[in-house]
Design a protein around this motif. Sequence first.
Motif, PDB file in Angstrom:
ATOM      1  N   PRO A  10       0.851  -1.183   0.000  1.00 18.78           N
ATOM      2  CA  PRO A  10       0.000   0.000   0.000  1.00 18.78           C
ATOM      3  C   PRO A  10       0.897   1.247   0.000  1.00 18.78           C
ATOM      4  O   PRO A  10       1.943   1.240   0.648  1.00 18.78           O
ATOM      5  N   PHE A  11       0.513   2.244  -0.727  1.00 19.75           N
ATOM      6  CA  PHE A  11       1.238   3.530  -0.852  1.00 19.75           C
ATOM      7  C   PHE A  11       2.505   3.430  -1.702  1.00 19.75           C
ATOM      8  O   PHE A  11       3.305   4.350  -1.737  1.00 19.75           O
ATOM      9  N   SER A  12       2.694   2.294  -2.384  1.00 14.89           N
ATOM     10  CA  SER A  12       3.906   2.171  -3.197  1.00 14.89           C
ATOM     11  C   SER A  12       3.754   2.891  -4.537  1.00 14.89           C
ATOM     12  O   SER A  12       4.728   3.060  -5.259  1.00 14.89           O
ATOM     13  N   ILE A  35     -12.307  -0.952  -8.150  1.00 19.33           N
ATOM     14  CA  ILE A  35     -13.586  -1.630  -8.432  1.00 19.33           C
ATOM     15  C   ILE A  35     -14.405  -1.758  -7.144  1.00 19.33           C
ATOM     16  O   ILE A  35     -15.602  -1.457  -7.127  1.00 19.33           O
ATOM     17  N   LEU A  36     -13.725  -2.130  -6.057  1.00 19.98           N
ATOM     18  CA  LEU A  36     -14.459  -2.273  -4.781  1.00 19.98           C
ATOM     19  C   LEU A  36     -15.021  -0.930  -4.320  1.00 19.98           C
ATOM     20  O   LEU A  36     -16.144  -0.858  -3.802  1.00 19.98           O
ATOM     21  N   ARG A  37     -14.254   0.138  -4.519  1.00 17.73           N
ATOM     22  CA  ARG A  37     -14.758   1.469  -4.122  1.00 17.73           C
ATOM     23  C   ARG A  37     -15.961   1.871  -4.982  1.00 17.73           C
ATOM     24  O   ARG A  37     -16.925   2.447  -4.483  1.00 17.73           O
ATOM     25  N   ALA A  38     -15.919   1.530  -6.264  1.00 22.75           N
ATOM     26  CA  ALA A  38     -17.060   1.846  -7.136  1.00 22.75           C
ATOM     27  C   ALA A  38     -18.290   1.035  -6.703  1.00 22.75           C
ATOM     28  O   ALA A  38     -19.406   1.550  -6.669  1.00 22.75           O
ATOM     29  N   GLY A  57      -9.051  -1.864   7.381  1.00 22.09           N
ATOM     30  CA  GLY A  57      -7.721  -2.107   6.835  1.00 22.09           C
ATOM     31  C   GLY A  57      -7.442  -3.570   6.553  1.00 22.09           C
ATOM     32  O   GLY A  57      -6.304  -3.956   6.285  1.00 22.09           O
ATOM     33  N   HIS A  58      -8.480  -4.393   6.634  1.00 24.32           N
ATOM     34  CA  HIS A  58      -8.312  -5.826   6.373  1.00 24.32           C
ATOM     35  C   HIS A  58      -8.465  -6.138   4.890  1.00 24.32           C
ATOM     36  O   HIS A  58      -8.991  -5.325   4.136  1.00 24.32           O
ATOM     37  N   LEU A  59      -8.035  -7.332   4.506  1.00 27.38           N
ATOM     38  CA  LEU A  59      -8.292  -7.771   3.141  1.00 27.38           C
ATOM     39  C   LEU A  59      -9.735  -8.249   3.050  1.00 27.38           C
ATOM     40  O   LEU A  59     -10.268  -8.815   4.004  1.00 27.38           O
ATOM     41  N   VAL A  60     -10.312  -8.037   1.909  1.00 26.78           N
ATOM     42  CA  VAL A  60     -11.636  -8.580   1.627  1.00 26.78           C
ATOM     43  C   VAL A  60     -11.451 -10.086   1.393  1.00 26.78           C
ATOM     44  O   VAL A  60     -10.466 -10.486   0.773  1.00 26.78           O
ATOM     45  N   PRO A  61     -12.366 -10.937   1.911  1.00 24.92           N
ATOM     46  CA  PRO A  61     -12.160 -12.375   1.727  1.00 24.92           C
ATOM     47  C   PRO A  61     -12.017 -12.765   0.248  1.00 24.92           C
ATOM     48  O   PRO A  61     -12.705 -12.216  -0.611  1.00 24.92           O
ATOM     49  N   PRO A  88      -3.006 -10.568  -7.472  1.00 26.77           N
ATOM     50  CA  PRO A  88      -3.393 -11.260  -6.254  1.00 26.77           C
ATOM     51  C   PRO A  88      -2.701 -10.689  -5.016  1.00 26.77           C
ATOM     52  O   PRO A  88      -1.566 -10.257  -5.075  1.00 26.77           O
ATOM     53  N   ARG A  89      -3.416 -10.761  -3.918  1.00 29.65           N
ATOM     54  CA  ARG A  89      -2.887 -10.287  -2.639  1.00 29.65           C
ATOM     55  C   ARG A  89      -2.700 -11.409  -1.635  1.00 29.65           C
ATOM     56  O   ARG A  89      -2.218 -11.181  -0.533  1.00 29.65           O
ATOM     57  N   THR A  90      -3.128 -12.600  -1.977  1.00 29.14           N
ATOM     58  CA  THR A  90      -2.889 -13.776  -1.119  1.00 29.14           C
ATOM     59  C   THR A  90      -2.467 -14.926  -2.042  1.00 29.14           C
ATOM     60  O   THR A  90      -2.738 -14.878  -3.261  1.00 29.14           O
ATOM     61  N   ASN A  92      -3.703 -17.814  -2.113  1.00 27.60           N
ATOM     62  CA  ASN A  92      -4.941 -18.392  -2.632  1.00 27.60           C
ATOM     63  C   ASN A  92      -5.427 -17.637  -3.887  1.00 27.60           C
ATOM     64  O   ASN A  92      -5.836 -18.255  -4.878  1.00 27.60           O
ATOM     65  N   GLN A  93      -5.334 -16.321  -3.852  1.00 24.19           N
ATOM     66  CA  GLN A  93      -5.725 -15.523  -5.028  1.00 24.19           C
ATOM     67  C   GLN A  93      -4.781 -15.787  -6.200  1.00 24.19           C
ATOM     68  O   GLN A  93      -5.208 -15.798  -7.359  1.00 24.19           O
ATOM     69  N   ALA A  94      -3.498 -15.994  -5.892  1.00 21.81           N
ATOM     70  CA  ALA A  94      -2.542 -16.293  -6.974  1.00 21.81           C
ATOM     71  C   ALA A  94      -2.939 -17.600  -7.668  1.00 21.81           C
ATOM     72  O   ALA A  94      -2.876 -17.718  -8.892  1.00 21.81           O
ATOM     73  N   HIS A 127       1.210  11.501   4.049  1.00 21.94           N
ATOM     74  CA  HIS A 127       0.962  12.558   3.071  1.00 21.94           C
ATOM     75  C   HIS A 127      -0.391  12.341   2.371  1.00 21.94           C
ATOM     76  O   HIS A 127      -1.202  13.247   2.240  1.00 21.94           O
ATOM     77  N   ARG A 128      -0.623  11.092   1.928  1.00 27.07           N
ATOM     78  CA  ARG A 128      -1.871  10.799   1.205  1.00 27.07           C
ATOM     79  C   ARG A 128      -3.081  10.975   2.116  1.00 27.07           C
ATOM     80  O   ARG A 128      -4.139  11.441   1.676  1.00 27.07           O
ATOM     81  N   GLY A 129      -2.904  10.614   3.395  1.00 26.61           N
ATOM     82  CA  GLY A 129      -4.010  10.718   4.353  1.00 26.61           C
ATOM     83  C   GLY A 129      -4.549  12.134   4.475  1.00 26.61           C
ATOM     84  O   GLY A 129      -5.724  12.337   4.789  1.00 26.61           O
ATOM     85  N   ILE A 135     -12.032   5.771   2.889  1.00 25.72           N
ATOM     86  CA  ILE A 135     -12.348   5.424   4.277  1.00 25.72           C
ATOM     87  C   ILE A 135     -11.190   4.726   4.988  1.00 25.72           C
ATOM     88  O   ILE A 135     -11.166   4.658   6.207  1.00 25.72           O
ATOM     89  N   ASP A 136     -10.226   4.195   4.195  1.00 27.91           N
ATOM     90  CA  ASP A 136      -9.104   3.501   4.837  1.00 27.91           C
ATOM     91  C   ASP A 136      -7.838   4.371   4.883  1.00 27.91           C
ATOM     92  O   ASP A 136      -6.765   3.903   5.221  1.00 27.91           O
ATOM     93  N   ASP A 137      -7.972   5.644   4.531  1.00 24.84           N
ATOM     94  CA  ASP A 137      -6.816   6.552   4.537  1.00 24.84           C
ATOM     95  C   ASP A 137      -6.894   7.594   5.649  1.00 24.84           C
ATOM     96  O   ASP A 137      -6.081   8.505   5.709  1.00 24.84           O
TER      97      ASP A 137
HETATM   98  P1  ADP Z   1      -3.726   0.225  -1.460  1.00 21.41           P
HETATM   99  O1  ADP Z   1      -3.345   1.597  -1.909  1.00 21.41           O
HETATM  100  O2  ADP Z   1      -3.827   0.142   0.013  1.00 21.41           O
HETATM  101  O3  ADP Z   1      -2.905  -0.852  -2.064  1.00 21.41           O
HETATM  102  P2  ADP Z   1      -6.157  -0.622  -2.942  1.00 21.41           P
HETATM  103  O4  ADP Z   1      -6.945   0.468  -3.554  1.00 21.41           O
HETATM  104  O5  ADP Z   1      -5.394  -1.515  -3.846  1.00 21.41           O
HETATM  105  O6  ADP Z   1      -5.221   0.076  -1.868  1.00 21.41           O
HETATM  106  O7  ADP Z   1      -7.099  -1.510  -1.999  1.00 21.41           O
HETATM  107  C1  ADP Z   1      -7.870  -0.937  -0.971  1.00 21.41           C
HETATM  108  C2  ADP Z   1      -8.481  -2.018  -0.102  1.00 21.41           C
HETATM  109  O8  ADP Z   1      -9.373  -2.829  -0.903  1.00 21.41           O
HETATM  110  C3  ADP Z   1      -7.512  -3.004   0.526  1.00 21.41           C
HETATM  111  O9  ADP Z   1      -6.940  -2.539   1.719  1.00 21.41           O
HETATM  112  C4  ADP Z   1      -8.433  -4.225   0.731  1.00 21.41           C
HETATM  113  O10 ADP Z   1      -9.253  -4.063   1.870  1.00 21.41           O
HETATM  114  C5  ADP Z   1      -9.322  -4.189  -0.494  1.00 21.41           C
HETATM  115  N1  ADP Z   1      -8.761  -5.017  -1.581  1.00 21.41           N
HETATM  116  C6  ADP Z   1      -8.309  -4.584  -2.788  1.00 21.41           C
HETATM  117  N2  ADP Z   1      -7.831  -5.599  -3.520  1.00 21.41           N
HETATM  118  C7  ADP Z   1      -7.972  -6.718  -2.764  1.00 21.41           C
HETATM  119  C8  ADP Z   1      -7.645  -8.083  -2.927  1.00 21.41           C
HETATM  120  N3  ADP Z   1      -7.064  -8.546  -4.052  1.00 21.41           N
HETATM  121  N4  ADP Z   1      -7.930  -8.945  -1.917  1.00 21.41           N
HETATM  122  C9  ADP Z   1      -8.513  -8.524  -0.804  1.00 21.41           C
HETATM  123  N5  ADP Z   1      -8.831  -7.258  -0.551  1.00 21.41           N
HETATM  124  C10 ADP Z   1      -8.566  -6.347  -1.517  1.00 21.41           C
END
Ligand code: ADP
Length: 187
Positions: A10-12, A35-38, A57-61, A88-90, A92-94, A127-129, A135-137
């Motif tokens: 995140p923030f990279s 996409i999730l924000r939309a 700040g958790h990952l979505v399942p 992928p972020r896990t 399992n997603q890979a 800085h971004r915050g 909502i997560d910033d």
């Molecule tokens: P960041 O700048 O933190 O990398 P993203 O916009 O990529 O932010 O993601 C924001 C949030 O959306 C993540 O913290 C997570 O909760 C959720 N999210 C996005 N992509 C995934 C993913 N592949 N698996 C699970 N959660 C995800």
Amino acid sequence: MEILILFGAPFSGKGTQGKILSQKIGFQHVSTGDILRAERQNHTELGLKAETYIRQGHLVPDELLDEMIEHEIIKCKSSKGIILDGYPRTINQAHTLHSLAQKHGVAIRRVLFLDVPHDELIARGIHRGLDSDRIDDKDPAIMNKRIEIYRKETKPVGKYYIDKNMTVTISGIGDIEEVAERILASI
Ligand code: ADP
């Protein structure tokens, strides 16, 4: 159609660089975070479910993303390619991505790892915050949580692709254009 994975903490700068790169090479930029924000803004069931996790700040399942990713692959099938940002972020997603790529006959060409040291991530996060409406910033504790979860759950995905010899590491330090040029030169 082929897939380039844009990988980093995140923030990279994945989002910013994903957009620039997609314009430069004519690939579709697919950001799971966007996409999730939309979805959330449109009050869809997925958006509402995801919000609880994102807010903390958790990952979505994983299973909530399966359908979305397959849908994006199908949608982009006739395009040159996809820049996949945030997936992928896990591990399992890979695995899911690998199966979907096989199922739809698309190649995962390379993983672009945007490398930014921890202290710089924290500085960028602060800085971004300041002017982000995400909502997560808002809360530094949540932003730290996201970095911590990245280290625990997502870094192993980086290792998985390094072991498969699919990764190019790009320094994410410097100004936006400079990093964009580096990424372009690496592909
Ligand atoms: P960041 O700048 O933190 O990398 P993203 O916009 O990529 O932010 O993601 C924001 C949030 O959306 C993540 O913290 C997570 O909760 C959720 N999210 C996005 N992509 C995934 C993913 N592949 N698996 C699970 N959660 C995800």
